[in-house]
Structure formats: structure tokens, C-alpha cells
Design an enzyme around this catalytic site. Structure first.
Site, PDB file in Angstrom:
ATOM      1  N   HIS A 306     -16.157   8.205   9.227  1.00 61.19           N
ATOM      2  CA  HIS A 306     -15.015   9.041   9.620  1.00 61.19           C
ATOM      3  C   HIS A 306     -15.371   9.762  10.892  1.00 61.19           C
ATOM      4  O   HIS A 306     -16.508  10.182  11.069  1.00 61.19           O
ATOM      5  CB  HIS A 306     -14.691  10.048   8.506  1.00 61.19           C
ATOM      6  CG  HIS A 306     -13.323  10.610   8.634  1.00 61.19           C
ATOM      7  ND1 HIS A 306     -13.032  11.670   9.458  1.00 61.19           N
ATOM      8  CD2 HIS A 306     -12.156  10.230   8.069  1.00 61.19           C
ATOM      9  CE1 HIS A 306     -11.744  11.922   9.379  1.00 61.19           C
ATOM     10  NE2 HIS A 306     -11.182  11.071   8.551  1.00 61.19           N
ATOM     11  N   ASP A 363     -10.028   6.110   1.972  1.00 61.29           N
ATOM     12  CA  ASP A 363      -9.469   4.788   1.717  1.00 61.29           C
ATOM     13  C   ASP A 363     -10.391   3.861   0.952  1.00 61.29           C
ATOM     14  O   ASP A 363     -10.004   2.742   0.628  1.00 61.29           O
ATOM     15  CB  ASP A 363      -9.068   4.135   3.047  1.00 61.29           C
ATOM     16  CG  ASP A 363      -7.754   4.712   3.521  1.00 61.29           C
ATOM     17  OD1 ASP A 363      -6.947   5.078   2.649  1.00 61.29           O
ATOM     18  OD2 ASP A 363      -7.559   4.819   4.742  1.00 61.29           O
TER      19      ASP A 363
HETATM   20  N1  ACO Z   1     -19.412   0.259   9.032  1.00 60.74           N
HETATM   21  C1  ACO Z   1     -20.486   0.001   9.812  1.00 60.74           C
HETATM   22  N2  ACO Z   1     -20.809   0.671  10.923  1.00 60.74           N
HETATM   23  C2  ACO Z   1     -19.991   1.671  11.270  1.00 60.74           C
HETATM   24  C3  ACO Z   1     -18.849   2.019  10.503  1.00 60.74           C
HETATM   25  C4  ACO Z   1     -18.576   1.270   9.340  1.00 60.74           C
HETATM   26  N3  ACO Z   1     -17.537   1.527   8.576  1.00 60.74           N
HETATM   27  N4  ACO Z   1     -18.244   3.066  11.086  1.00 60.74           N
HETATM   28  C5  ACO Z   1     -18.948   3.371  12.182  1.00 60.74           C
HETATM   29  N5  ACO Z   1     -20.010   2.524  12.290  1.00 60.74           N
HETATM   30  C6  ACO Z   1     -21.035   2.540  13.316  1.00 60.74           C
HETATM   31  C7  ACO Z   1     -20.511   1.942  14.615  1.00 60.74           C
HETATM   32  O1  ACO Z   1     -20.771   0.552  14.698  1.00 60.74           O
HETATM   33  C8  ACO Z   1     -21.285   2.735  15.646  1.00 60.74           C
HETATM   34  O2  ACO Z   1     -22.582   2.167  15.706  1.00 60.74           O
HETATM   35  P1  ACO Z   1     -23.403   2.164  17.113  1.00 60.74           P
HETATM   36  O3  ACO Z   1     -23.672   3.597  17.412  1.00 60.74           O
HETATM   37  O4  ACO Z   1     -24.612   1.353  16.787  1.00 60.74           O
HETATM   38  O5  ACO Z   1     -22.479   1.504  18.102  1.00 60.74           O
HETATM   39  C9  ACO Z   1     -21.413   4.121  15.014  1.00 60.74           C
HETATM   40  O6  ACO Z   1     -21.326   3.905  13.600  1.00 60.74           O
HETATM   41  C10 ACO Z   1     -20.329   5.074  15.433  1.00 60.74           C
HETATM   42  O7  ACO Z   1     -19.079   4.438  15.231  1.00 60.74           O
HETATM   43  P2  ACO Z   1     -17.791   4.760  16.041  1.00 60.74           P
HETATM   44  O8  ACO Z   1     -16.802   3.654  15.859  1.00 60.74           O
HETATM   45  O9  ACO Z   1     -18.169   5.139  17.419  1.00 60.74           O
HETATM   46  O10 ACO Z   1     -17.324   6.075  15.283  1.00 60.74           O
HETATM   47  P3  ACO Z   1     -15.887   6.682  15.349  1.00 60.74           P
HETATM   48  O11 ACO Z   1     -15.998   8.097  14.966  1.00 60.74           O
HETATM   49  O12 ACO Z   1     -15.232   6.353  16.642  1.00 60.74           O
HETATM   50  O13 ACO Z   1     -15.087   5.866  14.221  1.00 60.74           O
HETATM   51  C11 ACO Z   1     -14.055   5.193  12.240  1.00 60.74           C
HETATM   52  C12 ACO Z   1     -14.648   6.367  13.022  1.00 60.74           C
HETATM   53  C13 ACO Z   1     -12.998   4.490  13.073  1.00 60.74           C
HETATM   54  C14 ACO Z   1     -13.356   5.730  10.985  1.00 60.74           C
HETATM   55  C15 ACO Z   1     -15.182   4.222  11.876  1.00 60.74           C
HETATM   56  O14 ACO Z   1     -16.137   4.857  11.059  1.00 60.74           O
HETATM   57  C16 ACO Z   1     -14.661   2.961  11.187  1.00 60.74           C
HETATM   58  O15 ACO Z   1     -14.289   2.010  11.870  1.00 60.74           O
HETATM   59  N6  ACO Z   1     -14.642   2.917   9.814  1.00 60.74           N
HETATM   60  C17 ACO Z   1     -14.124   1.799   9.117  1.00 60.74           C
HETATM   61  C18 ACO Z   1     -12.594   1.850   9.096  1.00 60.74           C
HETATM   62  C19 ACO Z   1     -12.078   2.924   8.178  1.00 60.74           C
HETATM   63  O16 ACO Z   1     -12.494   3.047   7.032  1.00 60.74           O
HETATM   64  N7  ACO Z   1     -11.088   3.684   8.668  1.00 60.74           N
HETATM   65  C20 ACO Z   1     -10.440   4.734   7.891  1.00 60.74           C
HETATM   66  C21 ACO Z   1     -10.748   6.064   8.457  1.00 60.74           C
HETATM   67  S1  ACO Z   1     -10.106   7.331   7.420  1.00 60.74           S
HETATM   68  C22 ACO Z   1      -8.472   7.382   7.769  1.00 60.74           C
HETATM   69  O17 ACO Z   1      -7.974   7.038   8.784  1.00 60.74           O
HETATM   70  C23 ACO Z   1      -7.648   7.843   6.679  1.00 60.74           C
END
Ligand code: ACO
Length: 428
Positions: A306, A363
Site C-alpha cells: 500500500h 483487497d
Molecule cells: N508484490 C511484490 N512487490 C511489490 C508489491 C507487491 N504487491 N507492491 C510493491 N512491490 C515492490 C515494487 O516492485 C517495488 O520494488 P522495487 O523497489 O524493487 O522496485 C517496491 O515494492 C515499491 O513499490 P511501488 O510500486 O513503488 O510502491 P507504490 O507505493 O507506488 O505502490 C501499490 C503501492 C500500487 C498498492 C503496490 O504495492 C501494488 O502494486 N500492490 C499490488 C496491487 C494492490 O493490491 N493494489 C491495491 C491497493 S489498496 C487499494 O487500492 C484499495
């Protein structure tokens, strides 16, 4: 204003004093609005990782401590004791309703639950394969054609708010019935908000249907947990679109479309698809976790991570417990729940997820719960939209009633070509 300032020293020797603004939970911020005029500098913050776009009195969340409160009330207390209708009133009006206010609000929602009969024919124009989010967003936009006084910004807004809250639920129920080829079920005035939704989804004309009170309670909780989350992608979209003066139906329709994406509201559908894929390949999730860590095909553990929560998502905690209770009540043993729990167990002890502070979000379990309730996978994001509606409306209302609010218009850092002369096509 706190009366304090922060000094920013710039490379050209200029220094600028910027006001410090402190929120009611003591969150400090630096007000950079005067920066460009004073120095020529703008700030760069792609993805709004650390930009406060508004001052808002609706929702407080502390991602480090896992705190979420609507209008000061902890999410745990609202999920336990409130209903979705009462929480909607709270978010939109800023206070818990009295008995008389709640009765009047519920009555309004009941009496505005029908959609214009002409709109019912719209459903026939969509192909049966349509994603329900495509249908929902365009139906909500169409509502502005049926209630054109929404174009007058000085007209009373309460009726539009009631219509939206009540009719989005009806549109969702009708679009589901249409997609499975059954006759639509009209709402029944004797039922509560959530019971009525279950009726519109699952009743058939040939048989009596009484919504299961355990499912009604679970649905209330699910919608309360989704009801607001301050400046997320869809809510900021609602505010951005609304800031141009566009009507509330247009602003909410834009929010629905922003919510659709798999990184936002579409994650609940993506979680189930991920779990089904793991189940199909006969794995226990270990191989999938390795693929995620190795960023194979850019795969992510959906339902994890998140932007704001970095310790745990309090909503996920409530949902996990509720999922167990509802499945036990229905006598369902869902293998996807076992896979989800195994994945969670592995991820919570794995350095990759620990270092990146990735925890289950709201979720991760909501899809399993919706599945148990009989709601099809492609309707999950629609459920999220029904839940988030009072939050979107509350933010829209907060913005349009603030005389100081401005049209949203970010700056950019231009990185393209500098000026060059047009060449005739033969010379390129
Ligand atoms: N699985 C694996 N790796 C992840 C995940 C995940 N679910 N989420 C983040 N990471 C990793 C990224 O690859 C990144 O790695 P790096 O530093 O090696 O490049 C690091 O963690 C940071 O990720 P970002 O995408 O930069 O983090 P951000 O804060 O922008 O994204 C998000 C948050 C979009 C929710 C992300 O965690 C994600 O894609 N999660 C999966 C989708 C999801 O569950 N979305 C629902 C969110 S809750 C809602 O909207 C109600």
C-alpha cells in the site's frame, strides 16, 4: 497556520521562508504555494508520493501505525457498530446522525432507489461480455442527462447525493441480472439498504427471497471499510474533475473509472485471478512468491502493499476475521482461502516483503468474501465503487463548498526538445 516557517536554501543562493501548516493530528507540512512566484522554482513529486493536495476534515489515516478514522471515529468501531447508511451520513455531513436524521436519510435513499425506466433499456445496448465497471461508469454519467439541474452549481445538492448513493446500487444489481440473462429485480422499500442490494442481486420472481442477516451485516461492514480513504487515486480524480465545475455525476463517473485499474480497486478481482491461477497450476504459492521476488513478468503479489500503510492495513485485519466468520456461517470451505492464508504466511516472513514493508491490504480477503456471498468476480470492483461512493461524495462536497478551492492544475518539468524550426517534409 502554525506561525512557524521552514527555510529553503536554493542553489542560486536564494533562501525562502515557507509557512509551516500543522494538521489536527499534528502532521506538519510545508506550504509551497508561494515558492514559484518567489523563486521561479516548482516542486517535483511524480505519483504525489509526498504532496498534500488539499486540507480535508474527512478521513485521517496513519500508515505507520495502521490507524484509519472517518471524521474522528476509528474504523474498527464503525465496522462493529455502524451501518453503511449511517457511515455514509457521517462522511457526507461530518457528524453521526440523530435517530430522526438517520430515519429521514434512510427514507430518502429508499424513495430514490429506482432508475428512470428509459435507463433500464440502456442495458440492452451493451454486449453481454461488457465489464460491469464500463456499464456502471457510463450509467452514472448518463444520470446527469436525467437530472440536468445538476449542471447548476447553485442548485441544492442533497437530492443528487441521495440519488447517486441509492441508484448506483440499483444499477449494479440490474447490470448483474442483465449479464446472466435474468429479469431485473426492482428494489423493495421494506428492505434496508444492504438487504435491498442482495435482493436485487439474488432474488428471482418465481421464489420468495429473504436476505440472510449474516450476509447483510457482512455487506454493511465491507462497504463501511471501503467508504473512504482520503486522497487515493479515485478520490483525487473525483476532486480533480469536480474542480473544473463538472457536475457531481461526471466527477463520480471519473472516480469509478480511476478505481477500475488493477493497482487500485481492480486489485480485489486481480487477487482472485491470481489465487485461481496458483490453484490451477497445483502449487501452494511458494513458486509464485519466488516469481514475484524475481519480478518475473513483472508479477506482484496482488492484495499486498500500500502506498500509505507500512505496518498493516487495519481494514485487512477486520476483513480476515469476517471472512472466517462468514465462510463458517455458510459452511463453505474455499480452497482459495487456504492458498491466500498460505501466501500471507510465507510473505509475512520473507525478507523481500518485510524490507519493502508489504502487508495484506483491504483487497487481499475482500474477494474471497464476495465470492462466498455469491458475487461474481467481475462485480468485485463494482462493490468497491458502491462502498467508496460516500467518500467520493464527501470529498466533492467539501471541495465545492469551500470558497477557496481552485481548479486542479499541476505543473510539470519539461524534458522535451528545446525550440527548433519546422522543416518541410522533403528536408527531414
Ligand atoms: N508484490 C511484490 N512487490 C511489490 C508489491 C507487491 N504487491 N507492491 C510493491 N512491490 C515492490 C515494487 O516492485 C517495488 O520494488 P522495487 O523497489 O524493487 O522496485 C517496491 O515494492 C515499491 O513499490 P511501488 O510500486 O513503488 O510502491 P507504490 O507505493 O507506488 O505502490 C501499490 C503501492 C500500487 C498498492 C503496490 O504495492 C501494488 O502494486 N500492490 C499490488 C496491487 C494492490 O493490491 N493494489 C491495491 C491497493 S489498496 C487499494 O487500492 C484499495
Amino acid at each position: 497556520m502554525s506561525g512557524k516557517t521552514a527555510t529553503l536554501n536554493l542553489p542560486d543562493g536564494k533562501a525562502v521562508e515557507l509557512p509551516v501548516i500543522v494538521g489536527s493530528e499534528q502532521e506538519p507540512s510545508v506550504d509551497i504555494r508561494s515558492l514559484r512566484d518567489a523563486t521561479g522554482y516548482v516542486t517535483l513529486d511524480s505519483g504525489y508520493m509526498n504532496t498534500g493536495a488539499v486540507q480535508s476534515a474527512i478521513t485521517y489515516l496513519d500508515g505507520e501505525k495502521g490507524i484509519l478514522r472517518y471524521r474522528g471515529y476509528p474504523i474498527e468501531e464503525l465496522a462493529e457498530h455502524s451501518t453503511f447508511v449511517e457511515t455514509s451520513y457521517l462522511l457526507i455531513n461530518g457528524k453521526l446522525p440523530s435517530r430522526t436524521e438517520l430515519d429521514a436519510f434512510s427514507k430518502q435513499l429508499t424513495y430514490h432507489s429506482l432508475i428512470h425506466e428509459d435507463m433500464r433499456h440502456f442495458f440492452e445496448g451493451y454486449p453481454p461480455t461488457s465489464h460491469p465497471m464500463a456499464v456502471l461508469s457510463s450509467m452514472v454519467t448518463s444520470m446527469s442527462a436525467y437530472y440536468p439541474d445538476c449542471l447548476d452549481r447553485s442548485a441544492p445538492m442533497d437530492l443528487h447525493i441521495t440519488r447517486l448513493l441509492s441508484k448506483v446500487r440499483t444499477i449494479a444489481g440490474f447490470s448483474y441480472k442483465k449479464s446472466i440473462g435474468q429479469p431485473v429485480m426492482y428494489p423493495r422499500n421494506a428492505l434496508s439498504f444492504c438487504a435491498n442490494f442482495l435482493h436485487m442481486m439474488f432474488a428471482v420472481p418465481a421464489e420468495p427471497y429473504e436476505p440472510d442477516p449474516v450476509l447483510v451485516k457482512a455487506l454493511n461492514q465491507l462497504l463501511i471499510l471501503h467508504a473512504d480513504h482520503e486522497q487515493n487515486c479515485s478520490t483525487s480524480t473525483v476532486r480533480m474533475v469536480g474542480s473544473s465545475g463538472a457536475n457531481v455525476y461526471a466527477a463520480v463517473a471519473a472516480g469509478i473509472l480511476a478505481l477500475w485499474g488493477p493497482l487500485h480497486g481492480g486489485a480485489n478481482q486481480a487477487v482472485i485471478e491470481m489465487l485461481e491461477e496458483i490453484q490451477k497450476t497445483g502449487g501452494d504459492g511458494h513458486a509464485f512468491i519466488n516469481d514475484v521476488k524475481n519480478k518475473k513478468n513483472n508479477s506482484r503479489l496482488m492484495g499486498f502493499g500500500h502506498r500509505v500503510y507500512k505496518s498493516y492495513d487495519p481494514r485487512a485485519k477486520i476483513l480476515k476475521k469476517m471472512t472466517d466468520e462468514v465462510l463458517a456461517h455458510l459452511g463453505i470451505k474455499d480452497p482459495l482461502l487456504d492458498i491466500a492464508k498460505a501466501l500471507e504466511e510465507v510473505a509475512l516472513h520473507d525478507d523481500y516483503f518485510i524490507e519493502k514493508k508489504l502487508y495484506p491490504n483491504v483487497d487481499f480477503y475482500s474477494g474471497i468474501l464476495y465470492r462466498a456471498m455469491g458475487i461474481p468476480t467481475d462485480m468485485f470492483t463494482v462493490m468497491f465503487a458502491i462502498g467508496r461512493l460516500p467518500g467520493w461524495i464527501a470529498h466533492w462536497k467539501e471541495m465545492v463548498t469551500d470558497p477557496k478551492s481552485k481548479i486542479a492544475r499541476p505543473r510539470q518539468i519539461y524534458t522535451g526538445e528545446t525550440t527548433r524550426s519546422y522543416l518541410p517534409i522533403e528536408q527531414r
